[in-house]
Design a protein around this motif. Structure first.
Motif, PDB file in Angstrom:
ATOM      1  N   GLU A 122      -3.393  -1.719  -6.878  1.00 29.38           N
ATOM      2  CA  GLU A 122      -4.587  -2.127  -7.616  1.00 29.38           C
ATOM      3  C   GLU A 122      -5.739  -1.142  -7.432  1.00 29.38           C
ATOM      4  O   GLU A 122      -6.652  -1.087  -8.245  1.00 29.38           O
ATOM      5  CB  GLU A 122      -5.046  -3.523  -7.167  1.00 29.38           C
ATOM      6  CG  GLU A 122      -4.065  -4.631  -7.515  1.00 29.38           C
ATOM      7  CD  GLU A 122      -2.884  -4.713  -6.546  1.00 29.38           C
ATOM      8  OE1 GLU A 122      -2.991  -4.252  -5.388  1.00 29.38           O
ATOM      9  OE2 GLU A 122      -1.846  -5.239  -6.959  1.00 29.38           O
ATOM     10  N   GLY A 123      -5.713  -0.366  -6.367  1.00 31.65           N
ATOM     11  CA  GLY A 123      -6.769   0.598  -6.090  1.00 31.65           C
ATOM     12  C   GLY A 123      -6.594   1.919  -6.818  1.00 31.65           C
ATOM     13  O   GLY A 123      -7.441   2.804  -6.718  1.00 31.65           O
ATOM     14  N   VAL A 124      -5.506   2.053  -7.573  1.00 29.94           N
ATOM     15  CA  VAL A 124      -5.213   3.294  -8.297  1.00 29.94           C
ATOM     16  C   VAL A 124      -5.509   3.070  -9.781  1.00 29.94           C
ATOM     17  O   VAL A 124      -5.211   2.000 -10.322  1.00 29.94           O
ATOM     18  CB  VAL A 124      -3.722   3.679  -8.095  1.00 29.94           C
ATOM     19  CG1 VAL A 124      -3.342   4.854  -8.966  1.00 29.94           C
ATOM     20  CG2 VAL A 124      -3.444   3.977  -6.627  1.00 29.94           C
ATOM     21  N   ARG A 183      -3.652  11.830  -2.627  1.00 28.54           N
ATOM     22  CA  ARG A 183      -4.871  11.065  -2.365  1.00 28.54           C
ATOM     23  C   ARG A 183      -4.681   9.562  -2.463  1.00 28.54           C
ATOM     24  O   ARG A 183      -5.597   8.806  -2.160  1.00 28.54           O
ATOM     25  CB  ARG A 183      -6.009  11.533  -3.262  1.00 28.54           C
ATOM     26  CG  ARG A 183      -5.854  11.294  -4.738  1.00 28.54           C
ATOM     27  CD  ARG A 183      -7.067  11.810  -5.493  1.00 28.54           C
ATOM     28  NE  ARG A 183      -7.143  11.867  -6.888  1.00 28.54           N
ATOM     29  CZ  ARG A 183      -6.343  11.421  -7.828  1.00 28.54           C
ATOM     30  NH1 ARG A 183      -5.260  10.818  -7.513  1.00 28.54           N
ATOM     31  NH2 ARG A 183      -6.581  11.555  -9.100  1.00 28.54           N
ATOM     32  N   TRP A 184      -3.496   9.105  -2.843  1.00 26.33           N
ATOM     33  CA  TRP A 184      -3.223   7.669  -2.908  1.00 26.33           C
ATOM     34  C   TRP A 184      -2.786   7.085  -1.567  1.00 26.33           C
ATOM     35  O   TRP A 184      -2.649   5.867  -1.443  1.00 26.33           O
ATOM     36  CB  TRP A 184      -2.139   7.374  -3.938  1.00 26.33           C
ATOM     37  CG  TRP A 184      -2.537   7.621  -5.358  1.00 26.33           C
ATOM     38  CD1 TRP A 184      -3.777   7.982  -5.832  1.00 26.33           C
ATOM     39  CD2 TRP A 184      -1.697   7.526  -6.495  1.00 26.33           C
ATOM     40  NE1 TRP A 184      -3.740   8.120  -7.191  1.00 26.33           N
ATOM     41  CE2 TRP A 184      -2.466   7.845  -7.634  1.00 26.33           C
ATOM     42  CE3 TRP A 184      -0.354   7.212  -6.676  1.00 26.33           C
ATOM     43  CZ2 TRP A 184      -1.942   7.848  -8.916  1.00 26.33           C
ATOM     44  CZ3 TRP A 184       0.177   7.214  -7.957  1.00 26.33           C
ATOM     45  CH2 TRP A 184      -0.620   7.523  -9.064  1.00 26.33           C
ATOM     46  N   ARG A 185      -2.593   7.928  -0.547  1.00 25.28           N
ATOM     47  CA  ARG A 185      -2.157   7.404   0.763  1.00 25.28           C
ATOM     48  C   ARG A 185      -3.085   6.289   1.229  1.00 25.28           C
ATOM     49  O   ARG A 185      -4.299   6.437   1.235  1.00 25.28           O
ATOM     50  CB  ARG A 185      -2.163   8.512   1.813  1.00 25.28           C
ATOM     51  CG  ARG A 185      -1.005   9.452   1.690  1.00 25.28           C
ATOM     52  CD  ARG A 185      -1.004  10.456   2.845  1.00 25.28           C
ATOM     53  NE  ARG A 185      -0.311  11.644   2.429  1.00 25.28           N
ATOM     54  CZ  ARG A 185      -0.894  12.797   2.123  1.00 25.28           C
ATOM     55  NH1 ARG A 185      -2.186  12.942   2.233  1.00 25.28           N
ATOM     56  NH2 ARG A 185      -0.179  13.811   1.736  1.00 25.28           N
ATOM     57  N   GLY A 186      -2.485   5.161   1.609  1.00 22.62           N
ATOM     58  CA  GLY A 186      -3.239   4.034   2.124  1.00 22.62           C
ATOM     59  C   GLY A 186      -3.818   3.122   1.055  1.00 22.62           C
ATOM     60  O   GLY A 186      -4.302   2.037   1.365  1.00 22.62           O
ATOM     61  N   GLU A 187      -3.781   3.529  -0.204  1.00 20.98           N
ATOM     62  CA  GLU A 187      -4.316   2.722  -1.311  1.00 20.98           C
ATOM     63  C   GLU A 187      -3.311   1.654  -1.731  1.00 20.98           C
ATOM     64  O   GLU A 187      -2.106   1.838  -1.606  1.00 20.98           O
ATOM     65  CB  GLU A 187      -4.600   3.606  -2.537  1.00 20.98           C
ATOM     66  CG  GLU A 187      -5.757   4.541  -2.391  1.00 20.98           C
ATOM     67  CD  GLU A 187      -7.096   3.828  -2.461  1.00 20.98           C
ATOM     68  OE1 GLU A 187      -7.186   2.726  -3.030  1.00 20.98           O
ATOM     69  OE2 GLU A 187      -8.062   4.400  -1.927  1.00 20.98           O
ATOM     70  N   THR A 188      -3.822   0.568  -2.286  1.00 21.51           N
ATOM     71  CA  THR A 188      -2.963  -0.436  -2.917  1.00 21.51           C
ATOM     72  C   THR A 188      -2.719  -0.012  -4.363  1.00 21.51           C
ATOM     73  O   THR A 188      -3.454   0.842  -4.900  1.00 21.51           O
ATOM     74  CB  THR A 188      -3.621  -1.826  -2.916  1.00 21.51           C
ATOM     75  OG1 THR A 188      -4.819  -1.757  -3.692  1.00 21.51           O
ATOM     76  CG2 THR A 188      -3.927  -2.299  -1.494  1.00 21.51           C
ATOM     77  N   HIS A 206      -1.547  11.987  -8.359  1.00 28.55           N
ATOM     78  CA  HIS A 206      -2.196  11.789  -7.057  1.00 28.55           C
ATOM     79  C   HIS A 206      -2.422  13.095  -6.316  1.00 28.55           C
ATOM     80  O   HIS A 206      -3.014  13.124  -5.252  1.00 28.55           O
ATOM     81  CB  HIS A 206      -1.382  10.842  -6.192  1.00 28.55           C
ATOM     82  CG  HIS A 206       0.089  11.126  -6.203  1.00 28.55           C
ATOM     83  ND1 HIS A 206       0.630  12.329  -5.796  1.00 28.55           N
ATOM     84  CD2 HIS A 206       1.124  10.349  -6.601  1.00 28.55           C
ATOM     85  CE1 HIS A 206       1.947  12.286  -5.924  1.00 28.55           C
ATOM     86  NE2 HIS A 206       2.283  11.094  -6.415  1.00 28.55           N
ATOM     87  N   ARG A 210       0.845  -1.201   0.000  1.00 26.25           N
ATOM     88  CA  ARG A 210       0.000   0.000   0.000  1.00 26.25           C
ATOM     89  C   ARG A 210       0.879   1.250   0.000  1.00 26.25           C
ATOM     90  O   ARG A 210       1.996   1.231   0.498  1.00 26.25           O
ATOM     91  CB  ARG A 210      -0.887   0.038   1.255  1.00 26.25           C
ATOM     92  CG  ARG A 210      -1.966  -1.002   1.270  1.00 26.25           C
ATOM     93  CD  ARG A 210      -2.967  -0.754   2.401  1.00 26.25           C
ATOM     94  NE  ARG A 210      -2.390  -0.351   3.663  1.00 26.25           N
ATOM     95  CZ  ARG A 210      -2.121  -1.175   4.678  1.00 26.25           C
ATOM     96  NH1 ARG A 210      -2.350  -2.467   4.564  1.00 26.25           N
ATOM     97  NH2 ARG A 210      -1.623  -0.710   5.801  1.00 26.25           N
TER      98      ARG A 210
END
Length: 177
Positions: free
Chosen positions: A87-89, A80-85, A106, A22
């Motif tokens: 695959e979540g982007v 805004r990608w903090r904490g995302e995997t 991001h 992540r």
């Protein structure tokens, strides 16, 4: 004769976000990271620094360093990608970010901006310093120190708790492996 600057960059220990792939948040070290740090021996420099994030400060503390917080050692701001995997982007946004170092889809910091921030910090150094920071910051320091293209940033693999040693005499840096 110009003074020699010695810099040891230590990558912080493992976190749950790293283990899960992540984008980082201000998380603590996980159990594996704490155990790994306890097994490591890092000799402190005259000046001891740590990035402001919890994982870097914990690593420095567990290493027995009396590190001052240095804001310019902060991790790459992934917006805004903090904490995302990964695959979540959105795939296209991720492709742009990985191939164009000047872009930050991001909404955070671009790779070029990170390298510039770290370059300013490197230029301010004197004497012997040990700094606990993040893989992205260490990549940026190496890219700047070796004067290689910013597109090379992602080709440098910085493992948790790895040490990268740089020496400078004037404006020229040397990487010791």
């Amino acid at each position: 004769m110009t003074e020699v600057v010695r810099l040891t960059l230590v990558s912080h220990g493992m976190t749950d976000a790293m283990a899960a792939g992540r984008f980082p948040v201000d998380e603590p070290l996980n159990d594996i990271g704490r155990r790994q740090v306890e097994a490591l021996d890092v000799r402190g420099g005259t000046r001891q620094l740590a990035a402001p994030e919890l994982r870097a400060r914990q690593t420095a503390q567990l290493l027995g360093l009396r590190a001052m917080t240095e804001p310019r050692l902060a991790d790459l701001d992934c917006g805004r990608w903090r904490g995302e995997t990964l695959e979540g982007v959105a795939a296209e946004e991720l492709r742009v970010w990985l191939t164009d170092p000047a872009r930050a889809p991001h909404g955070g910091e671009s790779i070029v901006d990170l390298i510039d921030r770290v370059a300013g910090w490197l230029a301010s150094l004197t004497g012997n310093t040990v700094a606990v920071t993040h893989p992205a910051v260490i990549r940026a320091a190496i890219v700047r120190a070796l004067d290689i293209p910013s597109k090379s940033f992602w080709r440098l693999d910085i493992r948790p708790l790895s040490r990268s040693v740089l020496h400078s005499r004037g404006q020229c840096w040397t990487l010791r492996l």
